[in-house]
Design a protein around this motif. Structure first.
Motif, short mmCIF file in Angstrom:
data_model
loop_
_atom_site.label_atom_id
_atom_site.label_comp_id
_atom_site.label_asym_id
_atom_site.label_seq_id
_atom_site.Cartn_x
_atom_site.Cartn_y
_atom_site.Cartn_z
N THR A 158 68.72 12.34 80.32
CA THR A 158 68.08 11.17 79.70
C THR A 158 68.96 10.52 78.65
O THR A 158 68.62 9.46 78.13
CB THR A 158 66.73 11.56 79.06
OG1 THR A 158 66.94 12.66 78.18
CG2 THR A 158 65.71 11.94 80.10
N ALA A 159 70.10 11.15 78.32
CA ALA A 159 70.94 10.63 77.24
C ALA A 159 71.25 9.12 77.37
O ALA A 159 71.11 8.38 76.40
CB ALA A 159 72.23 11.44 77.14
N PRO A 160 71.61 8.63 78.56
CA PRO A 160 71.93 7.21 78.65
C PRO A 160 70.70 6.32 78.46
O PRO A 160 70.84 5.11 78.26
CB PRO A 160 72.47 7.05 80.09
CG PRO A 160 72.80 8.43 80.54
CD PRO A 160 71.86 9.33 79.83
N LEU A 161 69.50 6.88 78.54
CA LEU A 161 68.29 6.07 78.47
C LEU A 161 67.66 6.07 77.09
O LEU A 161 66.77 5.27 76.80
CB LEU A 161 67.26 6.60 79.49
CG LEU A 161 67.67 6.45 80.96
CD1 LEU A 161 66.90 7.42 81.83
CD2 LEU A 161 67.45 5.02 81.41
N VAL A 162 68.06 7.00 76.22
CA VAL A 162 67.34 7.14 74.95
C VAL A 162 68.17 6.92 73.69
O VAL A 162 67.61 6.95 72.59
CB VAL A 162 66.68 8.55 74.85
CG1 VAL A 162 65.65 8.75 75.93
CG2 VAL A 162 67.72 9.64 74.86
N SER A 163 69.47 6.71 73.78
CA SER A 163 70.32 6.60 72.60
C SER A 163 70.16 7.79 71.66
O SER A 163 69.37 7.76 70.71
CB SER A 163 70.01 5.32 71.80
OG SER A 163 70.16 4.20 72.61
N PRO A 164 70.90 8.87 71.91
CA PRO A 164 70.71 10.11 71.15
C PRO A 164 70.98 9.94 69.66
O PRO A 164 71.86 9.18 69.26
CB PRO A 164 71.76 11.04 71.76
CG PRO A 164 72.07 10.47 73.09
CD PRO A 164 71.89 9.00 72.98
#
Lengths: 289, 235
Positions: free
Chosen positions: A207-213
């Motif tokens: 999900t990293a590319p979708l949530v801005s860690p």
């Protein structure tokens, strides 16, 4: 209106898939080790930052970075087992406190390594499927859904069809009786920690590319995961999946039609209602000693 | 001697549970340990299996000292235990319970063969092989527990109170099974509160009283012993 409803369903399925991964990992660790892993949200964060480091900064292919996230965070799980949970095996409260300590270590390490600001990741693909007029599913989200289903199916087969799977369930039910079958508790807890942590890590990586860690992204995740495992019945793997789906649908729909804060409140109310009506959770059996 | 317990002491948080117990178990037959509740019978078996650590003394099995081994290593040496209260895995199926007993084995075809043998010995378990173990009756659960221990192909079988909570007719069936196991060449250590049953089955017997062996001898002799009669046989 139909488009909006269907789009919300698609969004909810996406949310349910990564929440299931996180919640199932947490339940697996609790079931086998008997400790509540407070650092679980930070394991998710560590998975996301594996992708930040490898994919965003070092240009490793996205899939390889996700696999690295699973293995790296799984290894962190083994480290936790070795350093905290094994010495504190007879002391579940001690294990919980140690996991809070580890949470702070992981957060601080992420801040030192990557800064406190949000990391923006360029999505590996911008492609999307138009399911119908106005209902869109991006490839990135579809990938998360497919990966979650594949991983949870693999876990199910492992637990039901392999001897290490039986051994893990046996340990979760009666550690002493399991030891009397020649099952090594150390070996099984190591495997359980690798799988449980690895699932959180892979959820973060996917999900990293979708949530801005951010280094603090684990916080909201752990609260959600707790709600899910309480609703599903603590220690119940199937319950965690069903509760994750239920929670994701409720939360996504309320967010879409009201707003996010109301959705959080509704989520907590859902947990309270379940606790009042069936204190052991939807799938919980009688308490085991 | 297959198993030798030499002067073991066990303390539970400072309180002595075993105060210098010594026992010998030969390569065949049944050795029984009888005694009242809390005399240390289960503690003795737990010490042998590595579930409870001893504070002094030694335990030897087949020429090897085993009192420092963890429970899973003791199983690997060939000692299986059916623990007190059966302790089957409630949320595993009957078949999965039995298969966990073979955890350390890798001889796939022999495992299938042994599973068949157990289903032939306990036909009711075959009918219920896909049921959750928690749905079985007490007698059936005891059969699962014994079958699970046999799946390890043990060189020595420890049975802790197999008659507990079972109806007389079921107890007779369990007794028949124990005789069969011994006849097939697996020696048994039987812990029982039901002294009549135990002395009837066993070749040799130890009487435990408050953590020490007060009497031992051939089971037939102990059966006629005045003290045993009064204290344990209710005559």
């Amino acid at each position: 209106m139909t488009e909006l409803l269907l789009q919300t369903v698609v969004n909810a399925v996406y949310a349910a898939s990564y929440m299931s991964l996180i919640a199932v990992g947490l339940v697996l660790i609790f079931g086998v080790m008997g400790v509540i892993n407070f650092a679980h949200g930070e394991l998710y964060m560590a998975g996301a930052y594996t992708v930040v480091a490898l994919y965003s900064q070092m240009n490793v292919p996205f899939l390889a970075a996700v696999a690295a996230g699973l293995i790296f965070v799984g290894a962190l799980g083994i480290l936790m087992e070795y350093a905290f949970f094994r010495p504190l095996r007879d002391n579940p409260l001690g294990g919980l406190i140690a996991s809070i300590g580890f949470l702070l270590i992981l957060q601080t390490t992420a801040v030192l390594g990557f800064g406190v600001r949000m990391a923006h990741i360029k999505p590996p693909t911008q492609a999307k499927i138009e399911l119908m007029e106005g209902v869109v599913l991006t490839h990135q989200r579809l990938f998360v859904i497919v990966a979650a289903i594949a991983l949870l199916s693999a876990l199910y087969v492992f637990l039901r069809k392999t001897k290490f799977g039986w051994a893990m369930r046996a340990c979760a039910q009666d550690k002493e009786a399991a030891a009397l079958q020649g099952i090594s508790l150390n070996q099984i807890t190591r495997i359980a920690m690798f799988i449980g942590a690895g699932l959180a890590g892979v959820a973060g990586a996917l999900t990293a590319p979708l949530v801005s860690p951010t280094p603090y992204m684990g916080h909201s995740v752990i609260v959600t995961a707790f709600i899910i495992i309480i609703v599903g019945g603590i220690g119940q793997l199937e319950g965690a999946v069903v509760a994750a789906i239920l929670y994701a649908f409720v939360h996504t729909f309320v967010t879409t039609f009201f707003d996010g804060v109301v959705a959080d409140i509704v989520g907590l109310v859902l947990m309270l209602v379940v606790l009042v009506i069936k204190p052991t959770g939807l799938f919980g059996a009688k308490e085991r000693a | 001697m297959l198993l030798e317990i030499r002067d073991i002491h066990v303390h539970y948080s400072g309180v002595a549970a075993l105060k210098g117990v010594s026992m010998q178990v030969p390569e065949d037959g049944i050795v029984t340990i009888i005694g009242a509740n809390g005399a240390g019978k289960s503690t003795t078996l737990r010490a042998v299996s590595g579930l409870t650590s001893i504070s002094s003394g030694e335990i030897w099995f087949a020429g090897e000292r085993i009192d420092t081994l963890t429970a899973d290593k003791v199983v690997a040496r060939g000692i299986a235990q059916v623990p007190e209260g059966r302790r089957i895995f409630p949320d595993l199926t009957v078949e999965e319970n039995l298969r966990t007993g073979a955890f350390l084995r890798s001889d796939k075809s022999d495992i299938e063969h042994d599973l068949e043998k157990i289903f032939n010995r306990f036909p009711r378990l075959r009918e219920r092989r896909r049921q959750w173990a928690k749905t079985l009756s007490g007698g059936e659960q005891q059969m699962v527990a014994i079958g699970r221990a046999l799946m390890a192909r043990p060189r020595l079988l420890l049975l802790d109170e197999p008659s507990m909570g079972l109806a007389p007719v079921v107890i007779q069936e369990i007794a028949r099974i124990i005789r069969e196991i011994v006849r097939e060449g697996v020696p048994v250590v039987l812990v029982e509160q039901n002294a009549e049953l135990a002395l009837g089955l066993a070749n040799y017997a130890y009487v435990l009283e408050t953590g020490s062996v007060s009497l031992d001898g051939a089971a037939d002799n102990l059966h006629e012993n005045e003290h045993v009669k009064r204290a344990y046989l209710g005559v």
